[in-house]
Design an enzyme around this catalytic site. Sequence first.
Site, mmCIF file in Angstrom:
data_model
loop_
_atom_site.group_PDB
_atom_site.id
_atom_site.type_symbol
_atom_site.label_atom_id
_atom_site.label_comp_id
_atom_site.label_asym_id
_atom_site.label_seq_id
_atom_site.Cartn_x
_atom_site.Cartn_y
_atom_site.Cartn_z
ATOM 1 N N SER A 1 0.836 -1.207 0.000
ATOM 2 C CA SER A 1 0.000 0.000 0.000
ATOM 3 C C SER A 1 0.872 1.259 0.000
ATOM 4 C CB SER A 1 -0.867 -0.041 1.263
ATOM 5 O OG SER A 1 -1.976 0.792 1.143
ATOM 6 N N ARG B 1 1.533 -1.347 6.835
ATOM 7 C CA ARG B 1 2.470 -1.592 7.942
ATOM 8 C C ARG B 1 3.114 -2.983 7.913
ATOM 9 N NH1 ARG B 1 -1.711 0.237 12.263
ATOM 10 N NH2 ARG B 1 -2.963 -0.809 10.664
ATOM 11 N N TYR C 1 -7.041 14.997 1.670
ATOM 12 C CA TYR C 1 -6.185 15.794 0.788
ATOM 13 C C TYR C 1 -7.045 16.541 -0.237
ATOM 14 C CZ TYR C 1 -2.566 13.224 3.192
ATOM 15 O OH TYR C 1 -1.767 12.713 4.178
HETATM 16 C C1 LIG Z 1 3.835 5.346 7.287
HETATM 17 C C2 LIG Z 1 2.571 5.360 6.494
HETATM 18 C C3 LIG Z 1 2.442 6.230 5.434
HETATM 19 C C4 LIG Z 1 1.278 6.259 4.654
HETATM 20 N N1 LIG Z 1 1.210 7.041 3.554
HETATM 21 C C5 LIG Z 1 0.175 6.923 2.687
HETATM 22 C C6 LIG Z 1 0.176 7.545 1.426
HETATM 23 O O1 LIG Z 1 1.140 8.157 1.016
HETATM 24 N N2 LIG Z 1 -0.923 7.439 0.655
HETATM 25 C C7 LIG Z 1 -2.011 6.730 1.054
HETATM 26 O O2 LIG Z 1 -2.996 6.661 0.330
HETATM 27 N N3 LIG Z 1 -2.019 6.078 2.232
HETATM 28 C C8 LIG Z 1 -0.961 6.151 3.042
HETATM 29 N N4 LIG Z 1 -0.942 5.422 4.211
HETATM 30 C C9 LIG Z 1 -2.072 4.546 4.519
HETATM 31 C C10 LIG Z 1 -1.777 3.117 4.053
HETATM 32 O O3 LIG Z 1 -1.654 3.045 2.650
HETATM 33 C C11 LIG Z 1 -2.874 2.136 4.508
HETATM 34 O O4 LIG Z 1 -4.085 2.502 3.898
HETATM 35 C C12 LIG Z 1 -3.045 2.122 6.019
HETATM 36 O O5 LIG Z 1 -1.795 2.119 6.683
HETATM 37 C C13 LIG Z 1 -3.821 0.878 6.478
HETATM 38 O O6 LIG Z 1 -3.167 -0.293 6.095
HETATM 39 P P1 LIG Z 1 -2.327 -1.221 7.138
HETATM 40 O O7 LIG Z 1 -3.273 -1.575 8.234
HETATM 41 O O8 LIG Z 1 -1.923 -2.413 6.300
HETATM 42 O O9 LIG Z 1 -1.166 -0.435 7.624
HETATM 43 C C14 LIG Z 1 0.209 5.423 4.997
HETATM 44 C C15 LIG Z 1 0.328 4.567 6.093
HETATM 45 C C16 LIG Z 1 1.499 4.509 6.817
HETATM 46 C C17 LIG Z 1 1.601 3.523 7.961
#
Ligand SMILES: Cc1cc2nc3c(=O)[nH]c(=O)nc-3n(C[C@H](O)[C@H](O)[C@H](O)COP(=O)(O)O)c2cc1C
Length: 773
Positions: free
Chosen positions: A424, A725, A583
């Site tokens: 992601s 993550r 955003y």
């Molecule tokens: C460090 C970090 C940076 C992120 N940056 C973005 C991003 O640039 N664009 C976006 O759409 N989501 C961003 N997210 C959200 C993730 O893409 C994802 O939707 C969210 O972390 C939930 O997924 P997970 O439970 O697998 O971490 C970010 C998440 C994390 C942890």
Amino acid sequence: MRIVCIGGGPAGLYFGLLMKKENPAHHVTVVERNKPYDTFGWGVVFSDATMDNMRAWDIETAQEIEDAFNHWDDIEVLIKGRRMRTTGHGFVGIGRKKLLNILQARCEQLGVELVFEREVDSDLEFPDADLIIASDGINSKIRNRYQDAFKPDMVMRPNRFIWLGSKKSFDAFTFDFRRTEHGWFQAHIYKFDADTSTFIVETTEDVATAHGLDKADEARSVAFCEELFSEVLDGASLMSNARHLRGSAWLNFGRLICGKWSHFNGTNHVVLMGDAAHTAHFAIGSGTKLALEDAIELTRQFREFGATADKIPEVLGAYEEVRAVDVARIQNAARNAMEWFEVVGSRYADTLEPEQFMYSLLTRSQRISHENLRLRDKAWLEGYERWFAARAGINIDPDGPPVPPMFTPYRVRGLTLQNRIIMSPMAMYSAEDGVPNDFHLVHFGSRALGGAGLLFGEMTCTSPDARITPGCLGLWNDEQAAAWKRIVDFVHTTTSAKFGLQLGHAGRKGSTRVAWEGMDQPLDDGNWPLISASALPYMPNSQVPRAMTRADMDRVKADFVAAAKRGIEVGFDIIELHCAHGYLLSSFLSPLTNERTDEYGGSHENNARYPLEVFRAIREVWPADKPMSVRLSCHDWTEGGNEPADAAIYAKMFKDAGADLVDCSSGQVSKAEKPVYGRLFQTPFSDKLRNEVGIATVAVGAISEADHANSIIAAGRADLCALARPHLADTAWTLHEAAKIGVKSVAWPKQYLSAKLQYESNLARAAAGPRPS
Ligand SMILES: Cc1cc2nc3c(=O)[nH]c(=O)nc-3n(C[C@H](O)[C@H](O)[C@H](O)COP(=O)(O)O)c2cc1C
Ligand SMILES: Cc1cc2nc3c(=O)[nH]c(=O)nc-3n(C[C@H](O)[C@H](O)[C@H](O)COP(=O)(O)OP(=O)(O)OC[C@H]3O[C@@H](n4cnc5c(N)ncnc54)[C@H](O)[C@@H]3O)c2cc1C
């Protein structure tokens, strides 16, 4: 102690007999308004675990119940002319009447006083009792008397159901789905004694009303169901025994949660038990189990603290604490299952193919996962995996191991992903002037080597003032494009992973510090002016953005298009337009951030106008054989904000504009949000959008195991799964998860091949347990 149970259902009778058994000196009375053998309803089901519990507390009743049980393993599903069966599901059924008779007889044997045909109006009728159990069922008069104390929260659910019986004997728990000219009906059918089966028919309020069932009496309702389900009934008739019901025989289920379970009425302690305290929908059939387990727990607490009147307050407190947790867990699972049956007609029955429909049905509570199904019925699951893989275009060796759904390829336009796992997008705040550097090469390169089918770059900004922080990546100049190309080329030439570009503009959330120096906090110096749909700051101390003018819109749109064109040169495989998380484009979509009164605000159509304009402009220059996705915040988690129904409207608009995928995220639009986190917490949004709007989706959010991803994809709740993550924690998440579930066919990079076998053997050794010494 003097104990009075008001209501002689499973809860009151079982608690009565357990307490009497604990100490025959207790004086226990159960007061029931019905006659001894007079009851409504047909059969109930429960699991082996409940029986183990009962055996430990009163072997005599457990034995009798077991002797009377009907045990069956199979589930059969009928839909659209198909009849499909799976085994290994282990249920037991018993007639409600039989169960109550066993409990009544045991009560008598132990010396519990049973008073029948007495309607109790108030707990105050028993001033001598030390403890009053309000076991008077879902419409509990006692609970209603003390609403302020018990704080009941009853929600009437939208479906209508009728609880019938049949003399036809079914040898499997049978679900029969039938479509009429107005919509879908489903029957839940299970045998509970030698010659009787429960037959519950359910549909939505709309469909029931369209057929006039809301006004139909019992006889007409029975005739209607007999005709509709004539195939499965095979000439047998249906019976009703709900004579006590007035008006329509079609009920709405009431979901009940109580804020508190006990109350001192000035003279006695009153405590709720069974359906008086909570309900669990029959979709997972656990109401009786909960009632019996309440009775066991209260008895256990008396054993723990001492069964004397002075201990009652402590006992009741401990009882509530323990049971509330267990009940919440069951209610959660029951809610998922119940909601599945509420939307089955509008979401799954018409769209999913019968095989996938059945998988979706079996996993409806989300307590049964892909690997659980493998344990229950390996042959069926492997058959399903082969069916799914064949749909995904894999040539299946019928004798070889099947390929689990997350490892099947996915094709969209001219892009084929080798598996369904996405890294992601994750902002790393590690760029200077938006230029990717060696950190990014290693960051993406190692994840690509780690097996994900598709990597998404972090939100990549379309101009310097589109950045969230000074550390964000960009694609507004040639230097950035060249640096991106080095990374994308590495991934393409060294691995089979594909690379996606997430394009975004920070809007009102821009000009802030990098995450580890104060997330969302304005820069100390060097701030740049912000734009958004409306002039509303993100936080009280955030910079106030300017509401975008038409000239701003033209400039920003041109920046998006220019970045997309550079993206073609770089060689990205897919573009995702970032319309989530508050955003710039998201600020148009949410009513919390869009207060415009021109054609860009005020309605779904207006809110989406500018984001769609940007989308279309990119779609026009982006090669036709390359897909585009859109990331949406499907829930703002804030009063007055967007909810999944709004997201579905936007998803449909983007679909019509040519979007191939919706990436279903949520939140980060408002600081006032109250998200409800949990395992797979955003997957329901993906499920809704995919199956109601008919667009392919990406599920994301707290997906952390192969079993999660396989369950989601196999059930058709998403086409792809994105993990953020977990990819930070483990660069080779996909390869490692493949090994954990025993899939050996997933290729490791040739340079790392010698590690694969060792990794797999170590896992196998760990699973086999410690070696004998
Ligand atoms: C460090 C970090 C940076 C992120 N940056 C973005 C991003 O640039 N664009 C976006 O759409 N989501 C961003 N997210 C959200 C993730 O893409 C994802 O939707 C969210 O972390 C939930 O997924 P997970 O439970 O697998 O971490 C970010 C998440 C994390 C942890
Ligand atoms: C369609 C349907 C299907 C179901 N299927 C299942 C299933 O498969 N498995 C399962 O476990 N559960 C099932 N249930 C739920 C199950 O019936 C209840 O959860 C369970 O009976 C709860 O037990 P209880 O003792 O708390 O309440 P009840 O069984 O409702 O007993 C309450 C008793 O109190 C008596 N009473 C009420 N008010 C008074 C009064 N004022 N004075 C005297 N007596 C009074 C009533 O007559 C009744 O006998 C189903 C329910 C429905 C509606």
